[in-house]
Design a protein around this motif. Structure first.
Motif: not given
Length: 257
Positions: A30-31, A124-125, A127-128, A131, A228, A231, A233-234, A256
């Motif tokens: 995601t990054c 959010v990170h 969550a990164d 994932l 998400l 951002y 992410r998905r 994003a």
């Protein structure tokens, strides 16, 4: 008022737990281009940047790269380094009057801005990392709703996002977001939270309003998945799109963080 330092503390603890013992070379899809080591370094560096802003009552723009993060040149952080910075950030947030005037890149030039911003930066990170490690991020609906509000509130001030959105040449386009799991009384959130319309302005600028309106594209689904999605992410299968999906995809790619 939401205790954002407590959110920062909890999210940091979860992130430290996740990355402790994990391979630092694990890619973070995601990054793009990042590994867990780079994610840790980014988050810990951001913490030390905000600590400096708050402690020194910084009044003008300062970049995170201008603040020493305590690492040797070119080195990556580790879980212990991340934990130390997070603990220092929480202590600094708690010791600083939320009304203290400091520089921020958002619309609110106060310490309160950074408490909320860091809570969602960490969320959010976290969550990164989840994932990347094959876990499904858990985000309570009320927290996700607040996160959407925080992100939308920052978008009009994110000049780097505006530059990308300007490439769409989509002035006047609208996107409606509808969280399907809004609690009956979401504590500390403004009335009407749960539905939003984003309006694309001139030169990539963005405005938004709460409430139900017609739009070119509408997205419905759980607040967590809307957050998400915004951002970048998905795009979860729980989300339903009505209207111009191709424009939505292009807008999300540009917007994003």
């Amino acid at each position: 008022m939401t205790d954002y330092p407590a959110h920062v503390e909890a999210e940091a603890a979860r992130l430290v737990e996740l990355v402790s013992g994990a391979d630092p070379g694990t890619p973070v899809p995601t990054c793009p281009g990042w590994t867990l080591a780079e994610l840790i370094t980014h988050v810990g560096t951001t913490h030390r940047w905000v600590i400096h802003i708050l402690r020194d009552r910084v009044q003008e723009r300062i970049w995170s790269r201008q603040v020493p993060n305590g690492l040797p040149e070119g080195a990556s952080g580790d879980p212990a380094w991340l934990a130390r910075g997070a603990a220092e950030l929480v202590a600094t947030l708690r010791a600083t009057d939320p009304a203290t005037r400091v520089w921020s890149w958002g619309g609110d030039q106060s310490a309160a801005y950074w408490a909320r911003r860091m809570a969602f930066e960490l969320l959010v990170h976290r969550a990164d990392a989840e994932l990347a490690l094959g876990a499904d991020p858990a985000i309570p609906a009320a927290t996700a709703l607040d996160g959407i509000e925080e992100l939308l509130g920052n978008l009009p001030h994110a000049v780097w996002v505006a530059r990308r959105l300007a490439e769409l040449d989509a002035e006047g386009a609208t996107i409606h977001l509808h969280a399907t799991d809004t609690p009956p009384a979401a504590k500390d959130l403004p009335e009407g939270t749960g539905e939003w319309t984003v309006i694309q302005g001139a030169a990539g600028t963005v405005a938004w309003t709460r409430g139900h309106t017609k739009a070119d594209t509408a997205v419905r689904g759980p607040a967590r998945d809307l957050l998400l999605m915004l951002y970048g992410r998905r795009f979860a299968p729980t989300l339903t799109v009505v209207g111009d999906r191709s424009f939505l995809d292009r807008w999300l790619a540009k917007a994003a963080f």
